[in-house]
Scaffold this motif. Structure first.
Motif, mmCIF file in Angstrom:
data_model
loop_
_atom_site.group_PDB
_atom_site.id
_atom_site.type_symbol
_atom_site.label_atom_id
_atom_site.label_comp_id
_atom_site.label_asym_id
_atom_site.label_seq_id
_atom_site.Cartn_x
_atom_site.Cartn_y
_atom_site.Cartn_z
ATOM 1 N N ALA A 1 1.167 -1.194 -0.214
ATOM 2 C CA ALA A 1 0.218 -0.169 0.041
ATOM 3 C C ALA A 1 0.918 1.120 0.048
ATOM 4 O O ALA A 1 -0.004 2.142 -0.925
ATOM 5 N N GLY A 2 1.671 0.787 1.081
ATOM 6 C CA GLY A 2 3.189 2.585 0.850
ATOM 7 C C GLY A 2 3.194 2.532 -0.500
ATOM 8 O O GLY A 2 3.743 4.391 -1.420
ATOM 9 N N LEU A 3 4.045 1.490 -1.523
ATOM 10 C CA LEU A 3 4.141 2.027 -3.096
ATOM 11 C C LEU A 3 3.361 2.973 -3.857
ATOM 12 O O LEU A 3 3.476 3.207 -4.407
ATOM 13 N N ILE A 4 1.954 2.090 -3.376
ATOM 14 C CA ILE A 4 1.227 2.512 -4.859
ATOM 15 C C ILE A 4 0.809 3.562 -4.207
ATOM 16 O O ILE A 4 1.016 4.631 -5.025
ATOM 17 N N VAL A 5 0.763 4.733 -2.809
ATOM 18 C CA VAL A 5 0.763 5.693 -1.797
ATOM 19 C C VAL A 5 1.802 6.730 -2.829
ATOM 20 O O VAL A 5 1.563 7.933 -3.116
ATOM 21 N N GLY A 6 2.887 6.074 -2.538
ATOM 22 C CA GLY A 6 4.753 6.764 -3.251
ATOM 23 C C GLY A 6 4.343 6.945 -4.273
ATOM 24 O O GLY A 6 4.426 7.687 -5.184
ATOM 25 N N ARG A 7 3.591 5.673 -5.142
ATOM 26 C CA ARG A 7 4.139 6.245 -6.786
ATOM 27 C C ARG A 7 2.974 7.481 -7.387
ATOM 28 O O ARG A 7 2.661 8.174 -7.908
ATOM 29 N N VAL A 8 1.706 7.292 -5.907
ATOM 30 C CA VAL A 8 0.928 8.127 -7.165
ATOM 31 C C VAL A 8 0.984 8.863 -6.744
ATOM 32 O O VAL A 8 0.924 10.422 -7.557
ATOM 33 N N ASN A 9 1.184 9.205 -5.540
ATOM 34 C CA ASN A 9 2.195 11.277 -5.075
ATOM 35 C C ASN A 9 3.135 11.978 -6.063
ATOM 36 O O ASN A 9 3.404 12.484 -6.214
ATOM 37 N N GLN A 10 4.100 10.811 -6.433
ATOM 38 C CA GLN A 10 4.846 11.261 -7.337
ATOM 39 C C GLN A 10 4.492 11.098 -8.857
ATOM 40 O O GLN A 10 5.023 12.158 -9.292
ATOM 41 N N ASN A 11 3.813 10.719 -8.948
ATOM 42 C CA ASN A 11 3.051 11.499 -11.005
ATOM 43 C C ASN A 11 2.742 12.750 -10.468
ATOM 44 O O ASN A 11 2.685 13.426 -11.589
ATOM 45 N N ARG A 12 2.178 12.980 -9.626
ATOM 46 C CA ARG A 12 1.394 14.056 -9.179
ATOM 47 C C ARG A 12 2.469 15.321 -8.987
ATOM 48 O O ARG A 12 2.439 15.947 -9.527
ATOM 49 N N VAL A 13 3.281 14.503 -8.265
ATOM 50 C CA VAL A 13 4.354 16.226 -8.011
ATOM 51 C C VAL A 13 5.313 16.405 -9.586
ATOM 52 O O VAL A 13 5.183 16.981 -9.930
ATOM 53 N N GLU A 14 5.379 15.681 -10.142
ATOM 54 C CA GLU A 14 5.990 15.381 -11.529
ATOM 55 C C GLU A 14 5.049 16.256 -12.533
ATOM 56 O O GLU A 14 5.832 16.700 -13.855
ATOM 57 N N ASP A 15 3.712 16.658 -12.086
ATOM 58 C CA ASP A 15 3.257 17.061 -12.905
ATOM 59 C C ASP A 15 3.556 19.055 -12.935
ATOM 60 O O ASP A 15 3.671 19.237 -12.371
ATOM 61 N N PRO A 16 3.301 18.963 -14.188
ATOM 62 C CA PRO A 16 4.211 20.558 -14.285
ATOM 63 C C PRO A 16 2.990 21.552 -13.573
ATOM 64 O O PRO A 16 3.391 22.486 -13.405
ATOM 65 N N ALA A 17 1.998 20.987 -13.676
ATOM 66 C CA ALA A 17 0.990 22.245 -13.148
ATOM 67 C C ALA A 17 0.332 22.136 -11.676
ATOM 68 O O ALA A 17 -0.092 23.350 -10.890
ATOM 69 N N VAL A 18 1.473 21.232 -10.693
ATOM 70 C CA VAL A 18 1.770 21.277 -9.384
ATOM 71 C C VAL A 18 2.453 22.017 -9.085
ATOM 72 O O VAL A 18 4.031 21.998 -9.378
ATOM 73 N N TYR A 19 1.956 22.729 -8.436
ATOM 74 C CA TYR A 19 2.965 23.434 -7.285
ATOM 75 C C TYR A 19 2.641 24.427 -5.690
ATOM 76 O O TYR A 19 1.762 24.199 -5.964
ATOM 77 N N GLY A 20 3.660 25.451 -5.957
ATOM 78 C CA GLY A 20 3.140 25.466 -4.537
ATOM 79 C C GLY A 20 3.059 24.731 -3.299
ATOM 80 O O GLY A 20 3.512 23.352 -2.981
ATOM 81 N N THR A 21 1.801 25.263 -2.306
ATOM 82 C CA THR A 21 1.382 24.488 -1.072
ATOM 83 C C THR A 21 0.859 23.321 -1.770
ATOM 84 O O THR A 21 1.035 22.007 -1.126
ATOM 85 N N GLU A 22 0.445 23.193 -2.987
ATOM 86 C CA GLU A 22 -0.433 21.938 -3.598
ATOM 87 C C GLU A 22 1.232 20.592 -3.623
ATOM 88 O O GLU A 22 1.205 19.687 -3.423
ATOM 89 N N PHE A 23 2.283 20.714 -4.083
ATOM 90 C CA PHE A 23 3.288 20.048 -3.833
ATOM 91 C C PHE A 23 3.319 19.668 -3.487
ATOM 92 O O PHE A 23 4.153 18.574 -3.244
ATOM 93 N N ASP A 24 3.615 21.114 -2.036
ATOM 94 C CA ASP A 24 4.277 20.096 -0.644
ATOM 95 C C ASP A 24 3.603 19.089 -0.072
ATOM 96 O O ASP A 24 3.938 18.081 -0.092
#
Length: 320
Positions: free
Chosen positions: A222-245
């Motif tokens: 489950a931790g692997l899945i959570v880490g992978r999903v959030n990693q993909n979101r961090v790599e999204d150029p549209a995500v920045y600021g508070t949402e990125f953190d």
């Protein structure tokens, strides 16, 4: 008519001689020496004061010096702080060289040995008793300083008896503890045709560890899945600021859960499987246990299972 000395002339000569002697000083007047006699000034000597010994100690002073340590040690023992009391008394006994404090420390070590079933503590109690004996016997020796006394000479016999009792009690405790340890490691006699150790407890514990390991692996995946999903979101150029953190924090937390869960789960599963297999084999051996007249089986010399270290962890080998 010859010239004679008149009485007035003799008086004048005597007066002149007296004046000359006074002018020269008393030290210039010769002193007649007589064999076997000493001049008066040498007979008069100054009385020297006796020097008081700086290192003198009376039994009363020694008792006054040890009393605060004994009081504090007693409070610690009553509070159950045996280790702290032993450290306090040990330090004070060695600093003061006091046989009574050595015996007090020995009593505490003996109490620790009985409470914790600790042979080393009992041996230490004997050593403290022997240290007290050495000091007491030295005080009775003629070479000891009579002005330095830690106890009254009349007390020495009583303290030696106390030391002997402490040594005997420590020896008794050691014998009892050794007997208990031998009973734990000695093979248990069978009460029936089957051996007591049938491996049931080990099988149950093994299954429990396997279940715990599976749960840990689940958390890890489950931790692997959570880490992978959030990693993909961090790599999204549209995500920045508070949402990125926020996504970055969740991703890191997922990676930690994955590492811990997978590691703990794998170890628990491995240990559980090993315990289950060993318990199962013990159960088979108990069911097929030979009679007492029969000699040892080959399986006693060649164990079926062995856990050996490998480059990637532990491996379970043997005949299952």
């Amino acid at each position: 008519m010859g010239r004679g000395w008149s009485s007035s002339g003799l008086a004048g000569i005597r007066g002149a001689a007296t004046a000359v002697a006074l002018a020269m000083g008393v030290s210039a007047v010769p002193v007649t020496a007589f064999a076997g006699t000493t001049p008066l000034p040498l007979l008069v000597k100054k009385k020297r004061k006796k020097k008081k010994k700086k290192n003198g100690l009376t039994p009363a002073q020694a008792a006054e010096r040890r009393a605060p340590v004994q009081d504090q040690g007693t409070q610690m023992v009553q509070a159950g702080e045996l280790t702290a009391a032993s450290i306090l008394l040990d330090s004070a006994s060695q600093t003061q060289g006091d046989p009574i404090l050595f015996l007090d420390a020995g009593d505490v070590y003996l109490e620790m040995a009985i409470a914790d079933r600790d042979i080393a503590a009992a041996e230490t109690a004997k050593m403290r008793a022997w240290s007290a004996e050495d000091i007491l016997y030295f005080q009775l020796d003629s070479a000891s300083d009579p002005d330095y006394r830690l106890v009254e000479n009349e007390e020495v016999a009583t303290l030696l008896a106390r030391s002997s009792q402490l040594v005997d009690a420590a020896d008794t405790a050691i014998e009892e503890i050794e007997a208990e340890q031998e009973a734990l490691v000695a093979p248990q006699a069978a009460t029936s045709g089957k051996a007591k150790g049938d491996g049931k407890v080990m099988r149950i514990a093994g299954l429990g560890l396997v279940g715990l390991g599976v749960a840990g692996l689940g958390v890890g995946f489950a931790g692997l899945i959570v880490g992978r999903v959030n990693q993909n979101r961090v790599e999204d150029p549209a995500v920045y600021g508070t949402e990125f953190d926020e996504f970055d924090t969740k991703g890191r937390r997922g990676n930690v859960l994955a590492g811990v869960g997978l590691a703990v789960g794998a170890v628990a599963v491995g240990a559980g499987v090993a315990l289950f297999i060993i318990g199962r084999n013990r159960g088979k051996q108990a069911d097929a246990a030979p009679n007492d007249d029969a000699g040892p089986s080959d399986s006693d010399d060649d164990p079926e299972l062995a856990i050996v270290p490998t480059g990637r962890g532990l491996a379970l080998t043997g005949r299952f």
